[in-house]
Design a protein around this motif. Sequence first.
Motif, PDB file in Angstrom:
ATOM      1  N   UNK A  16      37.686  99.413  84.662  1.00 46.04           N
ATOM      2  CA  UNK A  16      38.048 100.710  84.091  1.00 46.04           C
ATOM      3  C   UNK A  16      37.386 100.935  82.737  1.00 46.04           C
ATOM      4  N   UNK A  17      36.467 100.047  82.368  1.00 39.97           N
ATOM      5  CA  UNK A  17      35.773 100.179  81.075  1.00 39.97           C
ATOM      6  C   UNK A  17      34.263 100.174  81.284  1.00 39.97           C
ATOM      7  N   UNK A  18      33.801 101.017  82.181  1.00 43.20           N
ATOM      8  CA  UNK A  18      32.382 101.020  82.535  1.00 43.20           C
ATOM      9  C   UNK A  18      31.553 101.961  81.663  1.00 43.20           C
ATOM     10  N   UNK A  19      32.198 102.929  81.043  1.00 46.78           N
ATOM     11  CA  UNK A  19      31.464 103.925  80.257  1.00 46.78           C
ATOM     12  C   UNK A  19      32.016 103.998  78.843  1.00 46.78           C
ATOM     13  N   UNK A  20      31.891 102.890  78.123  1.00 44.19           N
ATOM     14  CA  UNK A  20      32.441 102.810  76.777  1.00 44.19           C
ATOM     15  C   UNK A  20      31.507 103.387  75.721  1.00 44.19           C
ATOM     16  N   UNK A  21      30.261 103.596  76.095  1.00 46.19           N
ATOM     17  CA  UNK A  21      29.258 104.011  75.113  1.00 46.19           C
ATOM     18  C   UNK A  21      28.478 102.808  74.629  1.00 46.19           C
ATOM     19  N   UNK A  22      27.184 102.966  74.451  1.00 47.97           N
ATOM     20  CA  UNK A  22      26.328 101.829  74.108  1.00 47.97           C
ATOM     21  C   UNK A  22      26.302 101.509  72.623  1.00 47.97           C
ATOM     22  N   UNK A  23      26.717 102.448  71.788  1.00 46.89           N
ATOM     23  CA  UNK A  23      26.637 102.239  70.347  1.00 46.89           C
ATOM     24  C   UNK A  23      27.703 101.254  69.877  1.00 46.89           C
ATOM     25  N   UNK A  24      27.254 100.199  69.206  1.00 50.97           N
ATOM     26  CA  UNK A  24      28.158  99.226  68.611  1.00 50.97           C
ATOM     27  C   UNK A  24      28.079  99.338  67.098  1.00 50.97           C
ATOM     28  N   UNK A  25      29.207  99.241  66.436  1.00 52.05           N
ATOM     29  CA  UNK A  25      29.198  99.359  64.980  1.00 52.05           C
ATOM     30  C   UNK A  25      28.568  98.108  64.361  1.00 52.05           C
ATOM     31  N   UNK A  26      28.130  98.226  63.118  1.00 56.93           N
ATOM     32  CA  UNK A  26      27.602  97.084  62.394  1.00 56.93           C
ATOM     33  C   UNK A  26      28.743  96.128  62.061  1.00 56.93           C
ATOM     34  N   UNK A  27      28.405  94.906  61.702  1.00 49.72           N
ATOM     35  CA  UNK A  27      29.426  93.939  61.331  1.00 49.72           C
ATOM     36  C   UNK A  27      30.253  94.458  60.159  1.00 49.72           C
ATOM     37  N   UNK A  28      29.595  95.061  59.183  1.00 47.81           N
ATOM     38  CA  UNK A  28      30.308  95.577  58.012  1.00 47.81           C
ATOM     39  C   UNK A  28      31.315  96.649  58.414  1.00 47.81           C
ATOM     40  N   UNK A  29      30.884  97.581  59.274  1.00 46.19           N
ATOM     41  CA  UNK A  29      31.784  98.638  59.727  1.00 46.19           C
ATOM     42  C   UNK A  29      32.899  98.057  60.592  1.00 46.19           C
TER      43      UNK A  29
END
Length: 289
Positions: free
Chosen positions: A26-39
């Motif tokens: 159920x988590x197939x379309x989470x979006x490809x953008x990952x935040x930076x470690x700092x964020x």
Amino acid sequence: MSPKSVVKSVNWHITNRCNYSCRFCFAQNLGKHEVSLEEGQKILKKLSNAGIEKINFAGGEPLLHPRLPDYCKTAKSLGMTVSVTTNGSRLDRKMIESLSGNVDWIALSVDSCLDTVEATMGRGRGEHVTNALNAAFLIHEADIRLKVNTVVTSLTWQENMRPLIRMMAPDRWKVMQMLVIEGENKTSSIGLGITNGQFREFKERHRSICLSPGVYPVFETADDMEGSYFMITPDGHVKSDVGKKITLYSLDDVLREGIDTLVDSDKYLDRGGLYNWKNLCEDNIKVVL
């Protein structure tokens, strides 16, 4: 200051990347953008300040995220109980060493006793159950608590998983009816759905398994799950599945208004979302029988 909430745990899907292709996911379309470690570390601090006591890092496959150990370390330093949900395929001694000391729980996803059935559903290529058994041994060896997550489908509702669960010896076993979400798994999961009656049959077959004194499996219907989880996407948005479709919200807005405005706190409590995750034993806050 954020309004107080009874919801004390969160699932952060830190990556959409995965080496499996589970049809019911159920988590197939989470979006490809990952935040930076700092964020990401800022997000963890916001969650801690809002009263979140337990965080589960999920995916995708969270072990594919190169900064997972850093996130776990930060969450642990903030006083959170830290959990990771994984398919276990990359879980070897080296990986466990990188997490040891900062991870309290590791959850393995295992849905069948048979490697062939797992492969048919897209979980692995015919070696998943064997890998899970090996991973369970390593988790116990590292003195990390083990949880098993099982999604019940049309291919598995008649199975008897008692022997496998006894071998894996988890501290917690969560059993879930497959939940169909628009835009996520509605198409890929065709043919895998089960009725409430079939889920009850699976439950009756396994509900009496005593994992440890006073601790039994937790069973969640599709209705129990819908709207009862606090979930965050890789880019830091809050994800809601109310109406069996995905809606995204600003994390800052949700924390400002209160988590309970988005997450059904009654369902959260009724499904056993709040338990004594620091010391799972007879004095559980709630044991679901």
